[in-house]
Design a protein around this motif. Sequence first.
Motif, PDB file in Angstrom:
ATOM      1  N   GLY A  12      34.777  37.548  40.581  1.00  0.00           N
ATOM      2  CA  GLY A  12      34.540  36.302  39.851  1.00  0.00           C
ATOM      3  C   GLY A  12      35.762  35.406  39.812  1.00  0.00           C
ATOM      4  N   VAL A  13      36.542  35.413  40.914  1.00  0.00           N
ATOM      5  CA  VAL A  13      37.731  34.541  40.996  1.00  0.00           C
ATOM      6  C   VAL A  13      37.698  33.771  42.312  1.00  0.00           C
ATOM      7  N   SER A  14      38.593  32.816  42.471  1.00  0.00           N
ATOM      8  CA  SER A  14      38.625  32.017  43.710  1.00  0.00           C
ATOM      9  C   SER A  14      39.266  32.794  44.868  1.00  0.00           C
ATOM     10  N   LEU A  15      39.007  32.311  46.081  1.00  0.00           N
ATOM     11  CA  LEU A  15      39.639  32.898  47.281  1.00  0.00           C
ATOM     12  C   LEU A  15      41.160  32.815  47.165  1.00  0.00           C
ATOM     13  N   ALA A  16      41.656  31.700  46.640  1.00  0.00           N
ATOM     14  CA  ALA A  16      43.113  31.510  46.502  1.00  0.00           C
ATOM     15  C   ALA A  16      43.728  32.578  45.598  1.00  0.00           C
ATOM     16  N   THR A  17      42.977  32.956  44.537  1.00  0.00           N
ATOM     17  CA  THR A  17      43.487  33.989  43.613  1.00  0.00           C
ATOM     18  C   THR A  17      43.552  35.347  44.312  1.00  0.00           C
ATOM     19  N   VAL A  18      42.489  35.684  45.089  1.00  0.00           N
ATOM     20  CA  VAL A  18      42.499  36.956  45.851  1.00  0.00           C
ATOM     21  C   VAL A  18      43.703  36.963  46.794  1.00  0.00           C
ATOM     22  N   LYS A  27      52.396  34.945  40.068  1.00  0.00           N
ATOM     23  CA  LYS A  27      51.680  34.015  39.170  1.00  0.00           C
ATOM     24  C   LYS A  27      50.296  34.512  38.745  1.00  0.00           C
ATOM     25  N   VAL A  28      49.963  35.753  39.047  1.00  0.00           N
ATOM     26  CA  VAL A  28      48.633  36.288  38.708  1.00  0.00           C
ATOM     27  C   VAL A  28      48.748  37.140  37.443  1.00  0.00           C
ATOM     28  N   SER A  29      47.851  36.931  36.475  1.00  0.00           N
ATOM     29  CA  SER A  29      47.911  37.711  35.233  1.00  0.00           C
ATOM     30  C   SER A  29      47.478  39.155  35.485  1.00  0.00           C
ATOM     31  N   GLU A  30      47.915  40.057  34.608  1.00  0.00           N
ATOM     32  CA  GLU A  30      47.570  41.489  34.727  1.00  0.00           C
ATOM     33  C   GLU A  30      46.048  41.674  34.761  1.00  0.00           C
ATOM     34  N   LYS A  31      45.359  40.924  33.899  1.00  0.00           N
ATOM     35  CA  LYS A  31      43.903  41.051  33.777  1.00  0.00           C
ATOM     36  C   LYS A  31      43.213  40.670  35.098  1.00  0.00           C
ATOM     37  N   THR A  32      43.640  39.529  35.678  1.00  0.00           N
ATOM     38  CA  THR A  32      43.059  39.069  36.953  1.00  0.00           C
ATOM     39  C   THR A  32      43.400  40.045  38.078  1.00  0.00           C
ATOM     40  N   LEU A  33      44.646  40.501  38.073  1.00  0.00           N
ATOM     41  CA  LEU A  33      45.096  41.459  39.087  1.00  0.00           C
ATOM     42  C   LEU A  33      44.190  42.691  39.087  1.00  0.00           C
ATOM     43  N   LYS A  34      43.910  43.226  37.880  1.00  0.00           N
ATOM     44  CA  LYS A  34      43.067  44.419  37.768  1.00  0.00           C
ATOM     45  C   LYS A  34      41.649  44.129  38.270  1.00  0.00           C
ATOM     46  N   LYS A  35      41.093  42.958  37.923  1.00  0.00           N
ATOM     47  CA  LYS A  35      39.739  42.594  38.363  1.00  0.00           C
ATOM     48  C   LYS A  35      39.649  42.578  39.897  1.00  0.00           C
TER      49      LYS A  35
END
Length: 333
Positions: A12-18, A27-35
Amino acid sequence: MATIYDVSVLAGVSLATVSRVMNKNAKVSEKTLKKVQDAMDQLGYRPNAIAQSLASNRSNSVGILVSELHGPFYGSMLSGIEAELRVAQKHAIIAAGHSEEALEKEGIEFLISRRCDALILHVEAVSDDYLIDLVKKEVPIVLINRFIPSIANNCISLNNELGGYIAAKAMIEQGHREIAYISGPNWKMDACDRLQGHQRALKEFNITYNPKLTYEGDYQEGGGSDGLAYLLENDFPFSALVCANDEMAAGAMNLAREKKVAIPAELSIIGFDNIILAQYIYPKLSTIDYPVKQMGQMAARWILKNTFKKPELEVKNVFEPKLIKRDSIISHH
């Protein structure tokens, strides 16, 4: 097969975040990193290193060409390089050149074709001119155990001539004047330099160099035992034996035992390199310290500084050999 797009949908994140997660962007939060990592695990997604390297123009790999893969000398060198690269999250790709010009060139071409970001070379057969040309090309290179004045900044070397001098001087200072020598192969630059240093020490103490007391070895144990056998058959007596590396010294000591020549009572022996085995041979082998592990680390550091832009790293280009005195030398007065 899962794609980066599938990962972004599941997480549930953007391609740029992956992409930021894959490139270890802070610049990626722990929560997003885990997802993202959970989504990758669930899909069995593995980032494509080749695709990443094409996108970033970096493969994060360093090519290493050494002469051989066996023996304690090359093992120390490679572990020094790899440890330094691993901390910086770079990978090593290793090839062997076997001290043959064609194989060394082939190994270098192979490593460049693997898109290595830089090369660390321990080469003995290719010419200085070939290496000078190679430095001008786009893949950065650093040389170990080779000194070429016009590309001195790309060389991590040991003062081998000084090492040869120190070894002979150690024997002379113990009162030895009949000193035999087992050299490395004459076509190798380090072997020539060590022999020159040996001759310089003899000259300084007014001892005539006797070519009959020199045997050209091969840097292997067999060269040491063959060398001592040859020297013992000569009509020239000697009380000391200097070997151009520890492996030949070990071979010579083995033959001395077989021939009932007592070390050091009848024959003092010194080696060169200070490989790990030197302190476990009986009697413990006196030798010249060759800090090959540190030189390997320094070559890796040179790459990190110059290729991966870590200007804060200090690089030392020339190392000095040191005498390590153990039990294989005795005074002869």
